[in-house]
Write a protein that holds these residues in place. Structure first.
Motif, mmCIF file in Angstrom:
data_model
loop_
_atom_site.group_PDB
_atom_site.id
_atom_site.type_symbol
_atom_site.label_atom_id
_atom_site.label_comp_id
_atom_site.label_asym_id
_atom_site.label_seq_id
_atom_site.Cartn_x
_atom_site.Cartn_y
_atom_site.Cartn_z
ATOM 1 N N ASN A 272 33.902 -33.258 26.337
ATOM 2 C CA ASN A 272 32.936 -32.322 26.907
ATOM 3 C C ASN A 272 31.530 -32.881 26.718
ATOM 4 O OD1 ASN A 272 33.217 -31.828 24.085
ATOM 5 N ND2 ASN A 272 32.150 -29.881 24.334
ATOM 6 N N HIS A 273 30.712 -32.626 27.704
ATOM 7 C CA HIS A 273 29.370 -33.192 27.670
ATOM 8 C C HIS A 273 28.422 -32.210 27.010
ATOM 9 C CE1 HIS A 273 25.846 -35.403 29.007
ATOM 10 N NE2 HIS A 273 25.346 -34.265 29.433
ATOM 11 N N THR B 44 32.890 -35.547 30.430
ATOM 12 C CA THR B 44 32.641 -36.985 30.551
ATOM 13 C C THR B 44 33.970 -37.703 30.486
ATOM 14 O OG1 THR B 44 30.536 -36.747 29.401
ATOM 15 C CG2 THR B 44 31.442 -38.972 29.537
ATOM 16 N N SER C 57 35.610 -41.399 30.248
ATOM 17 C CA SER C 57 35.291 -42.817 30.048
ATOM 18 C C SER C 57 36.575 -43.606 29.857
ATOM 19 C CB SER C 57 34.338 -42.999 28.874
ATOM 20 O OG SER C 57 34.691 -42.161 27.816
ATOM 21 N N PRO D 268 27.915 -44.668 36.186
ATOM 22 C CA PRO D 268 27.270 -43.350 36.180
ATOM 23 C C PRO D 268 26.241 -43.277 37.285
ATOM 24 C CG PRO D 268 27.253 -44.303 33.979
ATOM 25 C CD PRO D 268 27.780 -45.357 34.888
ATOM 26 N N GLU E 277 30.294 -29.426 32.082
ATOM 27 C CA GLU E 277 30.492 -30.837 32.425
ATOM 28 C C GLU E 277 31.432 -31.546 31.484
ATOM 29 O OE1 GLU E 277 26.616 -30.938 31.731
ATOM 30 O OE2 GLU E 277 26.340 -29.759 33.530
ATOM 31 N N THR F 162 29.994 -38.545 33.974
ATOM 32 C CA THR F 162 29.945 -37.121 33.628
ATOM 33 C C THR F 162 29.793 -36.312 34.899
ATOM 34 O OG1 THR F 162 28.889 -37.668 31.544
ATOM 35 C CG2 THR F 162 28.709 -35.394 32.280
ATOM 36 N N THR G 78 27.827 -37.558 39.770
ATOM 37 C CA THR G 78 27.879 -37.762 38.325
ATOM 38 C C THR G 78 26.474 -37.928 37.793
ATOM 39 O OG1 THR G 78 28.034 -40.157 38.532
ATOM 40 C CG2 THR G 78 30.104 -38.922 38.512
#
Lengths: 279, 371
Positions: free
Chosen positions: B165-166, B153, B155, B227, B151, B200, B248
């Protein structure tokens, strides 16, 4: 070349001596028929034939004429033995099988006769390796009784077009069906997979078709698992001839050019899965 | 149905099908007034893609076999001159006929099953944030993340977009590697931010779209909101329109959410840190506006990827309806929202068709034509 400084007297004990400046001219061809561990070697004054068989339904032969070898001496009319092909290939590429141009492994293959191992002298860059591979009693290869007089249909195609078809073949299909006919669809490869069927049609006037001689409409099916190994030979070849006889037996002959541009042949024989007369 | 695709479009069709195959296993084929729609959805219904091409009607056929037709893309480009697609309703068969060079003709007869229309519910025009860029930009960004990354993210602030990266909160922070890229608004053809949000989503599905976009060179438009709302990526030209809708992660509205640590300050970031922190705070505000009590996002349809699901698989379905249940001592749970689909699909008793935001509600009855 270091190998030729071997004492000439030694040679008298060998019934077969075959030398190649470039072992790849042999190993590449053997890779095209390596689908089983064991291979039957049969040498005559004409050259060397290597045979691999699968359950008496499939047979592959690689032919290397005597002229391809830098030295080919045979002291009997026919010399035969069986060796482990995988081991032989490992030995032939013992120096790592690099493809740097100008660098090649030289080979001298010697056989003393029944009961003796096959001796390989391999040299590259001044380093010599000697390999001795145990031989076995050669089995009698199956005679598929495929003779030219019985051939009903024959086509010769440029390998390039078949390579594409074979790489896309639906492997979920158990059989490969080959239809050859003097009328549409001329030459057709068909598969019957899980999600549907597929047909590859080659028209007789295609520029990929070098020869088209079909007298009778014939449709035969062959087990896909048996034909799969033949794709290795197809990959090496520039032309392939496809022939079927009156019994539906299939002969695939591949024309392979080795590193030095010389011509060798690989042949596959396959028996049909079931009789399908006409569609 | 009967349609023919010729020349360079065959390759485009092949690449589109290739992209769809990265989403799901089955291909939904539906002719509409506007053209032929090819759609795919993943098993957890957290990713959906749709390509709209040219003529008419409705079926579903197994994607793996369609993939087999177009497996060898390199040769396809060079050898296929024309592609003819036709449907035989009596025999339930979809036929692809490829006319290739040297007179070679390949015919693929694929069996299919009738199914209902597959349509994701989304209204990208209502989303707060809209961006458009050359696909090259996204490709160059995504290449910095390892292929195994699940995943990412994304923003935004007024002037910048971050890709990060999540990492799960309960992952060992000392062993996690964080990668972050910042893109300035100048790099985009259009950069419209109304809400400083971060979303995400699964990177794998995005890569599928990027492969297609890069080969066609079409600009990608990206739409996202808060989100939990899906992120929509689309491309259009005169003959096709592709939409990829990815679910997401939604922040649990009933748990205080620890904002991720702000990026290490540097000259670029200083003036944005405050905005960034504010953005993180606003992302945990209770979700849907104007839709009554916040409907818990469809948390039973989890993203099938192990990392996201790791926290969630242990939770039985019934529990997931209750967002409010506090799991003391555990970090707030994040769940992927599944997408809402406008038609009734089998075995989807947990699905609802309630809108997440003030999106248009599309009919849940499969017989109604949705568009």
């Amino acid at each position: 070349m270091p190998l030729s400084t071997q004492s000439q007297a030694d040679d008298e004990q060998y019934v077969l001596v075959a030398s190649l400046d470039n072992a790849r001219n042999l190993s590449n061809l053997l890779k095209a028929i390596t689908f089983k561990d064991h291979a039957i070697f049969s040498a005559t004054p004409n050259g060397l034939k290597v045979t691999v068989e699968e359950s008496k339904c499939l047979q592959a032969n690689a032919f290397i004429q005597a002229e391809i070898f830098q030295e080919f001496t045979i002291r009997e009319d026919s010399v035969g033995f069986q060796v482990n092909l995988t081991v032989l290939l490992d030995c032939l590429s013992i120096f790592g099988g690099s493809t740097v141009p100008g660098v090649s492994t030289a080979l001298r293959m010697c056989y003393r006769g029944y009961g003796y191992p096959l001796t390989l002298f391999l040299e590259e860059g001044g380093v010599v390796t000697v390999c001795k591979i145990n031989t076995q009693e050669p089995e009698e290869p199956v005679d598929f009784e495929f003779c030219s007089t019985n051939v009903t249909n024959k086509v010769i195609l440029q390998s390039e077009s078949l390579k594409e078809a074979f790489s896309e073949l639906d492997m979920t299909s158990e059989v490969l069906q080959i239809t050859m006919s003097p009328s549409q669809p001329y030459f057709r490869l068909s598969t019957f997979g899980n999600s549907g069927n597929a047909h590859y049609d080659y028209p007789k006037d295609s520029d990929m078709m070098e020869l088209f001689r079909c007298d009778k409409t014939q449709t035969n099916r062959y087990k896909m698992s048996l034909l799969k190994p033949s794709t290795k030979a197809l990959a090496l070849s520039c032309k392939v001839s496809v022939r079927t006889d009156s019994r539906g037996f299939l002969s695939l002959q591949y024309l392979v050019r080795n590193d030095d541009g010389q011509i060798c042949f690989v042949e596959y024989f396959c028996c049909p899965d079931e009789e399908v007369e006409e569609e | 149905m009967d349609c023919v695709v010729t020349g360079g479009n065959v390759k485009v069709l092949a690449k589109a099908i290739n992209s769809l195959s990265r989403i799901g296993d089955e291909l939904y084929v539906e002719p509409q007034e506007e053209g032929l729609a090819l759609r795919s959805v993943n098993s957890s219904r957290s990713a959906y893609a749709c390509f709209l091409f040219a003529p008419l009607f409705f079926s579903r056929c197994r994607l793996c076999s369609v993939q087999a037709v177009f497996r060898s893309l390199a040769t396809l480009e060079k050898t296929v001159e024309k592609c003819h697609i036709e449907l035989d309703e009596q025999k339930n068969r979809l036929t692809f006929t490829l006319h290739c060079k040297h007179g070679l003709m390949k015919t693929h007869n694929l069996s299919f099953q009738d199914s209902e229309s597959l349509q994701a519910v989304f209204d990208k025009d209502s989303y707060a944030n809209v961006f458009r860029c050359n696909p090259r930009l996204l490709v160059d960004t995504v290449v910095h993340f390892p292929p195994s990354l699940e995943e990412v993210t994304v923003s935004v602030s007024d002037e910048r977009m971050w890709f990060r990266n999540h990492v799960e909160e309960d992952a060992d922070q000392s062993k996690a590697m964080l990668t972050e890229l910042c893109l300035a608004s100048e790099e985009f053809d259009h950069f419209g931010v109304k809400a400083h949000n971060g979303v995400t989503f699964c990177l794998k599905e995005l890569r599928g779209l990027l492969v297609f976009a890069e080969s066609t060179g079409l600009p990608i438009s990206m739409y996202f909101d808060e989100p939990g709302s899906p992120v929509v990526l689309s491309l259009t030209d005169s003959v096709l329109e592709g939409n990829f809708v990815l679910a997401t992660l939604s922040d649990d509205p009933n748990h205080p959410c620890t904002p991720p640590p702000p990026p290490p300050p540097d000259d670029f970031m200083n003036d944005d840190i405050d905005c960034y922190l504010i953005a993180m705070d606003t992302s945990i505000a209770p979700g849907p506006s104007g839709a009554g009590p916040p409907t818990p996002p469809l948390s039973d349809s989890l993203c099938s990827k192990p990392s996201a699901a790791a926290n969630h698989r242990t939770r039985p379905h019934s529990e997931e309806e209750e967002d409010e249940t506090a799991d003391s001592g555990r970090p707030p749970n994040k769940k992927f929202c599944s997408l809402f689909f406008g038609s009734v699909l089998p075995a989807s008793s947990q699905m609802t068709t309630q809108p997440v935001t003030s999106q248009q509600v599309l009919a849940s009855d499969s017989e109604e034509d949705v568009q």
